[in-house]
Enzyme design. Structure first.
Site, PDB file in Angstrom:
ATOM      1  N   GLY A  50       3.094   2.196   4.996  1.00 28.74           N
ATOM      2  CA  GLY A  50       3.080   1.813   3.626  1.00 28.74           C
ATOM      3  C   GLY A  50       2.721   3.079   2.718  1.00 28.74           C
ATOM      4  O   GLY A  50       1.953   3.926   3.209  1.00 28.74           O
ATOM      5  N   GLN A  55      -1.759   6.492  -4.272  1.00 29.17           N
ATOM      6  CA  GLN A  55      -1.510   7.800  -3.349  1.00 29.17           C
ATOM      7  C   GLN A  55      -0.682   8.859  -3.744  1.00 29.17           C
ATOM      8  O   GLN A  55      -0.876   9.838  -2.799  1.00 29.17           O
ATOM      9  CB  GLN A  55      -1.218   7.120  -1.874  1.00 29.17           C
ATOM     10  CG  GLN A  55      -2.262   6.195  -1.435  1.00 29.17           C
ATOM     11  CD  GLN A  55      -1.833   5.724   0.090  1.00 29.17           C
ATOM     12  OE1 GLN A  55      -1.079   4.734   0.231  1.00 29.17           O
ATOM     13  NE2 GLN A  55      -2.224   6.257   1.148  1.00 29.17           N
ATOM     14  N   CYS A  96      -4.792   5.767   7.176  1.00 25.96           N
ATOM     15  CA  CYS A  96      -4.484   5.860   5.953  1.00 25.96           C
ATOM     16  C   CYS A  96      -3.762   7.227   5.625  1.00 25.96           C
ATOM     17  O   CYS A  96      -4.376   8.025   6.007  1.00 25.96           O
ATOM     18  CB  CYS A  96      -5.754   5.623   4.787  1.00 25.96           C
ATOM     19  SG  CYS A  96      -4.939   5.603   3.394  1.00 25.96           S
ATOM     20  N   LEU A  97      -2.557   7.265   5.020  1.00 29.09           N
ATOM     21  CA  LEU A  97      -1.822   8.651   4.665  1.00 29.09           C
ATOM     22  C   LEU A  97      -2.956   9.630   3.709  1.00 29.09           C
ATOM     23  O   LEU A  97      -2.666  10.626   3.790  1.00 29.09           O
ATOM     24  CB  LEU A  97      -0.589   8.264   4.103  1.00 29.09           C
ATOM     25  CG  LEU A  97       0.347   7.603   5.167  1.00 29.09           C
ATOM     26  CD1 LEU A  97       1.654   7.269   4.320  1.00 29.09           C
ATOM     27  CD2 LEU A  97       0.594   8.428   6.339  1.00 29.09           C
ATOM     28  N   HIS A 138      -3.709  -3.891   2.863  1.00 31.93           N
ATOM     29  CA  HIS A 138      -4.074  -2.177   2.716  1.00 31.93           C
ATOM     30  C   HIS A 138      -3.833  -1.740   1.520  1.00 31.93           C
ATOM     31  O   HIS A 138      -4.535  -1.141   0.867  1.00 31.93           O
ATOM     32  CB  HIS A 138      -3.681  -1.616   4.318  1.00 31.93           C
ATOM     33  CG  HIS A 138      -3.957  -0.181   4.188  1.00 31.93           C
ATOM     34  ND1 HIS A 138      -4.900   0.395   5.073  1.00 31.93           N
ATOM     35  CD2 HIS A 138      -3.691   0.720   3.420  1.00 31.93           C
ATOM     36  CE1 HIS A 138      -4.971   1.585   4.684  1.00 31.93           C
ATOM     37  NE2 HIS A 138      -4.173   1.743   3.743  1.00 31.93           N
ATOM     38  N   GLU A 139      -2.340  -1.896   1.237  1.00 27.22           N
ATOM     39  CA  GLU A 139      -1.974  -1.219   0.184  1.00 27.22           C
ATOM     40  C   GLU A 139      -2.258  -1.853  -1.104  1.00 27.22           C
ATOM     41  O   GLU A 139      -2.415  -0.979  -2.230  1.00 27.22           O
ATOM     42  CB  GLU A 139      -0.354  -1.400   0.148  1.00 27.22           C
ATOM     43  CG  GLU A 139       0.390  -0.578   1.535  1.00 27.22           C
ATOM     44  CD  GLU A 139      -0.109   0.721   1.742  1.00 27.22           C
ATOM     45  OE1 GLU A 139      -0.451   1.549   0.601  1.00 27.22           O
ATOM     46  OE2 GLU A 139      -0.307   1.148   2.755  1.00 27.22           O
ATOM     47  N   HIS A 142      -5.211  -0.290  -2.257  1.00 26.42           N
ATOM     48  CA  HIS A 142      -5.236   0.930  -3.178  1.00 26.42           C
ATOM     49  C   HIS A 142      -5.052   0.746  -4.554  1.00 26.42           C
ATOM     50  O   HIS A 142      -5.440   1.533  -5.435  1.00 26.42           O
ATOM     51  CB  HIS A 142      -3.834   1.642  -2.527  1.00 26.42           C
ATOM     52  CG  HIS A 142      -4.087   2.570  -1.347  1.00 26.42           C
ATOM     53  ND1 HIS A 142      -5.218   3.542  -1.173  1.00 26.42           N
ATOM     54  CD2 HIS A 142      -3.410   2.330   0.106  1.00 26.42           C
ATOM     55  CE1 HIS A 142      -5.082   3.962   0.088  1.00 26.42           C
ATOM     56  NE2 HIS A 142      -4.364   3.268   0.672  1.00 26.42           N
TER      57      HIS A 142
HETATM   58 ZN    ZN Z   1      -3.993   3.595   2.847  1.00 25.16          ZN
END
Ligand code: ZN
Length: 173
Positions: A50, A55, A96-97, A138-139, A142
């Site tokens: 995701g 991000q 998390c990226l 999670h997304e 953000h």
């Molecule tokens: Zn994340």
């Protein structure tokens, strides 16, 4: 200023875009589709499941997700809304990226429903009690400027203290 999709990159904590509350998109334009496509590309490059617009530095209420990594499972969520979280919750390790080398055990509702608009401008609704439900939550976090750092238990915060410090130091240059 127009967005240049090819120049979008995944930003890391503590980039300020990660702490903004993103704004709803007024229309699904060609630019939005190009950004979504670029976000899917960036997500796959690093084998993520995701990626949310903040991000890549954009304060837009949009994320992309793919719980399996199969090309046919790519999905774009524009202006998503989560509803009907199950009373049952469960903990699971998340990364998390935007937070390389950091993981934490995050407790979330097991099942949830999401309403969103796709990249063709079509509204849709999905319900999941699988990995997708966790990715959506999670997304969606953000889009509200919330990171796993805010949700992880104290023991994980301690374990990640040095990794967080390293990211803050890297941002200082
Ligand atoms: Zn994340």
């Amino acid at each position: 200023m127009p967005v240049k999709p090819d120049q979008l990159r995944i930003v890391h904590y503590p980039h300020p875009a990660l702490r903004e509350v993103a704004k709803p998109l007024k229309a699904v334009t060609g630019e939005v589709r190009q950004v979504a496509s670029r976000m899917l590309q960036l997500m796959h490059e690093v084998r993520g499941v995701g990626l949310a617009a903040p991000q890549v530095g954009l304060p837009w209420r949009m994320f992309v997700a793919n719980p399996t990594g199969e090309p046919g499972d790519d999905r774009v969520f524009i202006n998503p809304k989560l509803t009907n979280p199950s009373p049952q919750t469960h903990p699971h390790e998340e990364g998390c990226l935007s937070l390389p080398h950091i993981t934490g055990e995050i407790t979330r509702p097991t099942q949830i429903t999401i309403d969103a608009t796709d990249e063709q401008g079509q509204p849709f609704q999905l319900t999941s009690d699988q990995l997708a439900a966790r990715i959506w939550q999670h997304e969606n976090d953000h889009l509200d400027g919330i990171l796993i750092l805010d949700r992880m238990p104290a023991i994980d915060k301690v374990a990640n203290r040095q990794a967080v410090q390293d990211l803050e130091d890297a941002a200082q240059g």
